[in-house]
Design a protein around this motif. Structure first.
Motif, PDB file in Angstrom:
ATOM      1  N   UNK A  74     -28.744   9.865   0.067  1.00 14.42           N
ATOM      2  CA  UNK A  74     -29.159  10.328   1.673  1.00 14.42           C
ATOM      3  C   UNK A  74     -30.518  10.448   2.079  1.00 14.42           C
ATOM      4  N   UNK A  75     -31.538  10.290   1.332  1.00  7.83           N
ATOM      5  CA  UNK A  75     -32.810  10.133   1.578  1.00  7.83           C
ATOM      6  C   UNK A  75     -32.983   8.486   2.060  1.00  7.83           C
ATOM      7  N   UNK A  76     -32.540   7.840   1.334  1.00  8.08           N
ATOM      8  CA  UNK A  76     -32.535   6.289   1.503  1.00  8.08           C
ATOM      9  C   UNK A  76     -31.927   6.073   3.017  1.00  8.08           C
ATOM     10  N   UNK A  77     -30.721   6.513   3.224  1.00 14.75           N
ATOM     11  CA  UNK A  77     -30.041   6.315   4.373  1.00 14.75           C
ATOM     12  C   UNK A  77     -30.652   6.940   5.650  1.00 14.75           C
ATOM     13  N   UNK A  78     -31.092   8.222   5.543  1.00 13.57           N
ATOM     14  CA  UNK A  78     -31.754   8.624   6.614  1.00 13.57           C
ATOM     15  C   UNK A  78     -33.345   8.683   6.754  1.00 13.57           C
ATOM     16  N   UNK A  79     -33.841   8.271   5.717  1.00 19.27           N
ATOM     17  CA  UNK A  79     -35.322   8.374   5.887  1.00 19.27           C
ATOM     18  C   UNK A  79     -36.166   7.127   5.611  1.00 19.27           C
ATOM     19  N   UNK A  80     -35.733   6.633   4.328  1.00 20.23           N
ATOM     20  CA  UNK A  80     -36.811   5.388   3.919  1.00 20.23           C
ATOM     21  C   UNK A  80     -35.916   3.805   4.416  1.00 20.23           C
ATOM     22  N   UNK A  81     -34.878   4.043   4.463  1.00 17.52           N
ATOM     23  CA  UNK A  81     -34.046   2.779   4.697  1.00 17.52           C
ATOM     24  C   UNK A  81     -33.894   1.667   3.648  1.00 17.52           C
TER      25      UNK A  81
END
Lengths: 164, 307
Positions: free
Chosen positions: B214-221
């Motif tokens: 989720x962190x990758x999908x929403x923030x870091x890309x």
């Protein structure tokens, strides 16, 4: 008599060796998704002849690009996309020995183990913000191959079809 | 015969021993670290840990070791977490159209079969965003739909998201330590001690994994290379199905116009559309305006006209 016996033994040994060789050449795979379509020809527009369940073992007959011609235990043949299959055996109900074999990772996978519905239930209990209602609704929307075909036809979308 | 048998047997044993040594080499330290952690955490007895050290060979296979069934459960919780933040757009006709298009495109991908298939849903937000959860649950925002003027352009958006699922980009975001710990707990199950405590530990590894994705999908890309991979898959899928890949270029042009610099959506998690356009043009050759097919345009407008 002794010579004849010896000849028989040699022949039997040769037959067994050949059988072993044939057995080794016959590759088996397992269905790794819940329901996998079997098609009459290799390609996403190939007509679907049946679906096979998770864990079902099939014999590999032929490979063409990403498509595998399989034979099921009933002798039926058809084409499956390689993403539906794994070389691993899949145990639907695992015994105590199986868990360690599965941990080694190469030959065995356990159905329903690891990240499963029990773990999801725990996650749900601890993350009340997560909304599974819509996830369940999404999963119910299933487009059939016939609907896809009609959709493409009505939109004038001309597919290349064939094997990929 | 007996002598021959012995020779064959000895040779087989030697071959097996070499094969096993080869397989164990390189993984041993990882397994030992994992089982040591298991022992320290009280999940494993030293005897069990020893047994796993002897038998387990492939702990560090990372995301490729996740079965489609486990990927499915990860994807469900990732999608549920995102749906906890964004409101879904409850429009039956639009959702049906989106799934007809999306599931048809997915069939032509290099990974048409996931554990329970691909499913698509709209999000009620003006943000320009799209999320693909592992296993094929794809969420598309209203703002993203507005970047699409034709069915071919919407196909480009969906095919790009299918590309992320196909390459399991979401799973790559999961830290190896979480998968190692989950596998250690699973191996301990052979000793019939898979109780509430282990379920709690497994849930902890699961929760961490969901957080990573989720962190990758929403923030870091994703890394630029992964975005390029998803665009390349989108072009392939569109060509196979019969959509014009030039629509990916025109969609990105609309997106460029609509994106607000410094925004918390695609502006934050994706490369500049201009850079993506350059890459995509290289893939498809000279870009030209996609032809508009009347029947196709009509149904697109009907399904998406409220956005």
């Amino acid at each position: 008599m002794s010579n004849r016996n010896s000849l028989l033994r040699s022949t039997a040994a040769a037959v067994m060796l050949m059988a072993c060789a044939a057995g080794a050449a016959e590759k088996m795979m397992s269905v790794q998704v819940q329901k996998a379509p079997v098609r009459s020809s290799p390609g996403f527009l190939g007509q679907m002849v049946c679906k096979l369940d998770y864990g079902v073992r099939v014999t590999v007959v032929q490979k063409q690009s990403d498509w595998i011609k399989i034979r099921d235990t009933g002798g039926k043949t058809g084409w499956m996309h390689q993403s539906a299959l794994t070389p691993k055996r899949i145990k639907m109900t695992a015994g105590t020995q199986d868990a360690q074999s599965a941990a080694s990772g190469d030959e065995l996978a356990l159905a329903g183990k690891g990240f499963n519905s029990d773990v999801e239930a725990q996650f749900k209990a601890q993350n009340s913000d997560a909304d599974f209602t819509w996830v369940d609704k999404m999963e119910k929307i299933v487009v059939t191959p016939e609907q896809s075909e009609e959709f493409l036809k009505n939109g004038g979308v001309r597919s290349q079809g064939g094997a990929q | 015969m007996n002598r021959l048998g012995k020779i064959v047997l000895s040779a087989s044993v030697c071959v097996l021993a070499f094969a096993l040594a080869g397989m164990l080499n390189g993984c041993a330290s990882v397994i030992q670290a994992a089982t040591a952690a298991g022992e320290a955490a009280g999940v494993l007895t030293s005897r069990q840990a020893g047994s796993i050290n002897r038998s387990a060979q492939a702990v560090e296979k990372s995301f490729t070791d996740i079965t489609p069934e486990q990927e499915y459960y990860i994807g469900r919780s990732v999608a549920a977490t995102i749906l906890g933040t964004y409101e879904p757009l409850d429009k039956e006709a639009a959702t049906e159209y989106l799934n007809l298009l999306g599931q048809t495109l997915a069939m032509a991908s290099d990974r048409p079969e996931t554990f329970r298939g691909y499913h698509f849903m709209l999000l009620d937000t003006d943000e320009i965003n799209a999320f693909s959860a592992p296993g094929g649950l794809v969420l598309i925002s209203r703002g993203m739909i507005r970047c699409c003027k034709t069915e071919d352009e919407l196909a480009a958006v969906l095919a790009h998201e299918i590309g992320h699922v196909q390459h399991q980009h979401g799973l790559r975001a999961i830290k190896k330590s979480r998968l190692t710990s989950a596998l250690t707990i699973l191996a301990a199950e052979s000793a019939k001690n898979f109780g509430d405590d282990n379920l709690a530990r497994l849930t902890e590894a699961f929760e961490g994994s969901i957080g990573d994705v989720v962190q990758t999908l929403r923030n870091s890309g994703y890394a630029r290379a992964l975005e390029r991979e998803a665009d390349a898959s989108a072009v392939t899928i569109m060509k196979r199905v019969g959509y014009d890949p030039n629509a990916l270029v025109t969609m990105l042009q609309h997106m460029k116009q609509n994106l607000k610099p410094g925004g918390l959506d695609f502006a934050k998690t994706h490369p500049d559309p201009e850079d993506r356009i350059d890459d995509v043009k290289e893939l498809i050759g000279a870009a030209s305006a996609p032809a508009v097919v009347t029947a196709r345009q009509k149904r697109f407008a009907q399904a998406m006209d409220k956005f």
